[in-house]
Write a protein that holds these residues in place. Structure first.
Motif, PDB file in Angstrom:
ATOM      1  N   GLY A   1    -124.936   6.523  85.835  1.00 18.15           N
ATOM      2  CA  GLY A   1    -125.819   5.442  86.263  1.00 18.15           C
ATOM      3  C   GLY A   1    -126.876   5.923  87.235  1.00 18.15           C
ATOM      4  O   GLY A   1    -126.930   7.082  87.633  1.00 18.15           O
ATOM      5  N   ARG A   2    -127.715   4.993  87.659  1.00 22.42           N
ATOM      6  CA  ARG A   2    -128.838   5.314  88.544  1.00 22.42           C
ATOM      7  C   ARG A   2    -128.392   5.661  89.953  1.00 22.42           C
ATOM      8  O   ARG A   2    -129.071   6.386  90.665  1.00 22.42           O
TER       9      ARG A   2
ATOM     10  N   THR B   1    -121.936   2.943  86.817  1.00 22.85           N
ATOM     11  CA  THR B   1    -120.899   2.711  85.810  1.00 22.85           C
ATOM     12  C   THR B   1    -119.717   3.625  86.109  1.00 22.85           C
ATOM     13  O   THR B   1    -119.889   4.837  86.281  1.00 22.85           O
TER      14      THR B   1
ATOM     15  N   ARG C   1    -127.596  -3.239  82.760  1.00 22.57           N
ATOM     16  CA  ARG C   1    -128.233  -2.171  83.544  1.00 22.57           C
ATOM     17  C   ARG C   1    -127.629  -2.116  84.952  1.00 22.57           C
ATOM     18  O   ARG C   1    -128.272  -2.506  85.927  1.00 22.57           O
TER      19      ARG C   1
ATOM     20  N   ASP D   1    -126.166  -0.549  88.507  1.00 23.77           N
ATOM     21  CA  ASP D   1    -126.501   0.579  89.374  1.00 23.77           C
ATOM     22  C   ASP D   1    -125.554   1.746  89.143  1.00 23.77           C
ATOM     23  O   ASP D   1    -125.947   2.911  89.212  1.00 23.77           O
TER      24      ASP D   1
END
Length: 271
Positions: free
Chosen positions: A255-256, A224, A220, A222
């Motif tokens: 990603g986030r 990619t 997971r 932050d």
């Protein structure tokens, strides 16, 4: 995985062939009537100086692999540049044929020493202590970077391929914490997954001045970053900028926290 994890003896499968073939292709560039006076684009060196540096570096790697101590700077970019210039000043050969022969012969000598030394051996390189598979990856990475420079200078196709880029990952993953720019990481807390198109990748965790790299991308992250392999290596070695890669669609981000992606290349100094 960061690089190929199936091994033949001390080296990952395919690494020895990639080193020999890359050295041979660089030598072929020089043997095709190369004008050694041409200036390398974006650099201070001529083609003759770049080829001489590559020959000397292959000799250095061969000596290290054979267990011969060779002090060469302290690992900082400034000290390595100074060591390079000092070595070039003491080595006058600039003709294509002798340099081509030396590049091939010293690459072969390095491989022979690595294969005979066994998987548990370690050497002290200009960028720290390394096992044989990492030093072999270092040799390949260095040849591909300067081979690319020579190919551009001489107007020939370069020798960087997706398979060869994946074989550079053991070295790059090992050296990235050492070449992190702590002035730029100091206020950053982030996790990255770097994934190459077609396979290969690694994870990077930045926690202030501490940078750690893992051979597996985090589950997971932050941010990619998906990147075309040849583009990845050229950016990692400072041969290509981020803007042109983005403009050509060679980098994709998800990603986030995708806004972290543009910061990533600037966190490191090209080895």
């Amino acid at each position: 995985m960061a690089g190929q994890d199936v091994c033949d003896g001390a080296l990952p499968r395919g690494l020895g062939a990639a080193i020999r073939e890359s050295a041979g292709e660089i030598a072929a560039l020089l043997r095709q009537g190369a004008n050694m006076e041409l200036r390398v684009p974006g650099a201070q060196w001529s083609a003759g100086q770049a080829a001489a540096h590559l020959a000397l570096a292959n000799e250095l790697m061969a000596d290290l692999a054979a267990g011969r101590a060779r002090p060469y700077g302290d690992g900082t970019p400034q000290s390595l540049a100074a060591a390079n210039e000092q070595a070039l000043a003491a080595f006058g050969e600039r003709r294509p044929e002798p340099l081509a022969a030396m590049i091939v012969a010293q690459a072969d000598a390095c491989l022979k020493a690595l294969e005979e030394g066994g998987a548990e051996a370690t050497v002290v390189s200009p960028l720290g202590v390394m096992g044989p598979h990492v030093l072999g990856s270092y040799l390949l990475t260095h040849m591909l970077g300067h081979g690319y420079d020579l190919a551009r200078t001489l107007g020939r196709p370069h020798m960087i391929t997706r398979a060869r880029v994946e074989l550079t990952l053991p070295f790059l993953v090992t050296v990235m914490p050492r070449v992190a720019d702590t002035a730029r990481t100091a206020r950053l807390s982030a996790s990255y997954a770097i994934r190459l198109w077609g396979g290969g990748g690694f994870g990077v965790r930045v926690a202030g001045t501490t940078v750690s790299v893992s051979p597996q991308p985090p589950a997971r992250p932050d941010c990619t970053i998906l990147i075309e392999p040849v583009t990845f290596l050229l950016m990692a070695l400072g041969r290509r900028g981020q803007a042109s890669a983005l403009a050509r669609g060679r980098i994709l981000v998800r990603g986030r926290k995708p806004w972290l992606a543009p910061r990533f290349p600037g966190l490191f100094t090209a080895p």
